[in-house]
Write a protein that holds these residues in place. Structure first.
Motif, PDB file in Angstrom:
ATOM      1  N   ASN A  56      67.395 -50.993  43.024  1.00  0.00           N
ATOM      2  CA  ASN A  56      67.851 -51.353  44.208  1.00  0.00           C
ATOM      3  C   ASN A  56      67.434 -52.858  44.652  1.00  0.00           C
ATOM      4  O   ASN A  56      67.090 -53.174  45.791  1.00  0.00           O
ATOM      5  N   ILE A  86      76.818 -47.779  49.094  1.00  0.00           N
ATOM      6  CA  ILE A  86      75.596 -46.684  48.938  1.00  0.00           C
ATOM      7  C   ILE A  86      75.648 -46.606  47.369  1.00  0.00           C
ATOM      8  O   ILE A  86      76.326 -45.761  46.717  1.00  0.00           O
ATOM      9  N   ALA A 126      70.378 -46.588  47.214  1.00  0.00           N
ATOM     10  CA  ALA A 126      70.318 -45.225  46.710  1.00  0.00           C
ATOM     11  C   ALA A 126      70.371 -44.959  45.361  1.00  0.00           C
ATOM     12  O   ALA A 126      70.778 -44.116  44.685  1.00  0.00           O
ATOM     13  N   ASP A 156      64.474 -47.095  52.225  1.00  0.00           N
ATOM     14  CA  ASP A 156      64.947 -45.813  52.757  1.00  0.00           C
ATOM     15  C   ASP A 156      66.395 -45.777  52.932  1.00  0.00           C
ATOM     16  O   ASP A 156      66.604 -46.477  54.181  1.00  0.00           O
ATOM     17  N   PRO A 157      67.196 -44.913  52.503  1.00  0.00           N
ATOM     18  CA  PRO A 157      68.736 -45.312  52.658  1.00  0.00           C
ATOM     19  C   PRO A 157      69.136 -44.891  54.309  1.00  0.00           C
ATOM     20  O   PRO A 157      69.975 -45.757  54.602  1.00  0.00           O
ATOM     21  N   LEU A 164      74.405 -40.056  56.000  1.00  0.00           N
ATOM     22  CA  LEU A 164      74.391 -41.744  55.793  1.00  0.00           C
ATOM     23  C   LEU A 164      75.716 -42.067  56.579  1.00  0.00           C
ATOM     24  O   LEU A 164      75.932 -43.112  57.479  1.00  0.00           O
ATOM     25  N   HIS A 198      70.274 -38.633  46.103  1.00  0.00           N
ATOM     26  CA  HIS A 198      70.566 -38.908  47.473  1.00  0.00           C
ATOM     27  C   HIS A 198      71.897 -38.281  47.955  1.00  0.00           C
ATOM     28  O   HIS A 198      72.422 -38.566  48.985  1.00  0.00           O
ATOM     29  N   ARG A 199      72.371 -37.458  46.709  1.00  0.00           N
ATOM     30  CA  ARG A 199      73.700 -37.092  47.128  1.00  0.00           C
ATOM     31  C   ARG A 199      73.787 -36.037  48.326  1.00  0.00           C
ATOM     32  O   ARG A 199      74.641 -35.923  49.064  1.00  0.00           O
ATOM     33  N   LEU A 243      74.253 -37.884  51.807  1.00  0.00           N
ATOM     34  CA  LEU A 243      75.556 -38.712  51.974  1.00  0.00           C
ATOM     35  C   LEU A 243      76.272 -38.498  53.386  1.00  0.00           C
ATOM     36  O   LEU A 243      76.463 -39.420  53.884  1.00  0.00           O
ATOM     37  N   THR A 255      80.681 -45.260  47.478  1.00  0.00           N
ATOM     38  CA  THR A 255      79.524 -44.353  47.268  1.00  0.00           C
ATOM     39  C   THR A 255      79.405 -44.297  45.561  1.00  0.00           C
ATOM     40  O   THR A 255      80.563 -44.220  44.949  1.00  0.00           O
TER      41      THR A 255
END
Length: 307
Positions: A103, A74, A99, A114-115, A34, A27-28, A31, A18
């Protein structure tokens, strides 16, 4: 991309790299979700520890050497680039979770933007033992050092701008890149390149040379719009003796890929590209890479994607 189904489920844990700062950290907070999404595949999930790009690459290599059954990255293209150095050509399946700010590789190879949706695709592939094979580009420097990349190698104005932006300490954030563009536009001049495509030499003056395994770089700019990461070939796009005014006018067209119709832009396709030029450091997947000269080869089926 043709599906490959394993006879049984892939062994070993899922190693996860990550980058919490990717995409300026937006996006943290998701996580944990995810990681939970990966865990539903029923495989152990091992989060890799790294505090720098070099440590990230080393952690991925160690995980693969220790028997990871899959590797998931990620982050953005830089995070993916580090992970690719560990899995390229190994047969260890890989899943990119977009993320980051850019990308391009994940989106160009069919993963959702979208993650959480991308993690769901990866988890489903893990459960089914399913992968799709794609090509990678392998570059070799004059000293024999090898690096892999998935998206695009830049070796002209765009690489020079990146190099200047990375040397600047002010301003911070994207404004630094914008300022670097202004500075390098003022210094814009064609440079002499030697290009060998499958052994056929071309001497040319150009302001931009891009070698693509995939179509896009820089967060969606379709610099090599016809590149296909499953055709065993590299696409080479060259902008010749372009002046400042023309470059400014043509640059917005890169997002649609229509720049290739400009009379000063030439496209080629080859399995092996040898590229030489004075004083240029390349950027691959947006990451600082090897100095010219380099030899770049398309390696068919070098990566198994979890999708």
């Amino acid at each position: 991309m043709l599906p490959v189904t394993a006879d049984d489920h892939l062994p070993g844990p899922v190693a996860v790299l990550t980058n919490p700062t990717a995409g300026r950290g937006r996006h943290r907070a998701v996580l944990p979700r995810l990681l939970d999404g990966l865990a539903v595949a029923g495989r152990p999930v091992r989060l890799l520890s790294a505090s720098s790009p070099a440590e990230a690459e080393a952690a991925c290599r160690a995980a693969v050497a220790e028997g990871a059954g899959a590797l998931v990255a990620i982050g953005g293209d830089g995070t993916v680039h580090r992970a690719l150095q560990a899995v390229a050509g190994t047969g260890v399946p890989f899943g990119p979770v977009p993320a980051g700010t850019g990308n391009d590789f994940a989106l160009d190879t069919g993963f959702p933007a979208d993650p959480l949706a991308a993690v769901a695709v990866i988890a489903d592939a893990l459960r089914a033992g399913r992968t799709h094979v794609v090509d990678l580009a392998r570059m070799t420097g004059a000293d024999g050092v090898e690096r892999w990349y998935g998206a695009v190698l830049a070796a002209g104005f765009d690489a020079i701008v990146n190099e200047r932006a990375n040397r600047m300490r002010w301003p911070r954030g994207p404004r630094r890149y914008d300022l670097a563009i202004v500075v390098e536009l003022a210094r814009l001049r064609p440079r002499r390149y030697t290009l060998r495509l499958d052994g056929v030499p071309h001497e040319l003056d150009a302001v931009l040379v891009a070698v693509g395994n995939c179509p896009t770089y820089g967060g969606g700019m379709r610099i090599c719009p016809d590149a296909d990461p499953t055709d065993g070939l590299l696409d080479v796009v060259v902008a010749g003796r372009v002046n400042r005014r023309t470059l400014i006018r043509v640059k917005p067209r890169i997002y649609q890929g229509t720049h290739v119709s400009h009379p000063l832009v030439t496209s080629y396709r080859a399995r092996t590209v040898e590229l030489a030029g004075e004083g240029i450091t390349t950027y691959a997947d947006g990451e600082r890479s090897l100095k010219l000269p380099v030899t770049i080869s398309a390696v068919p089926g070098a990566l198994k994607l979890l999708r």
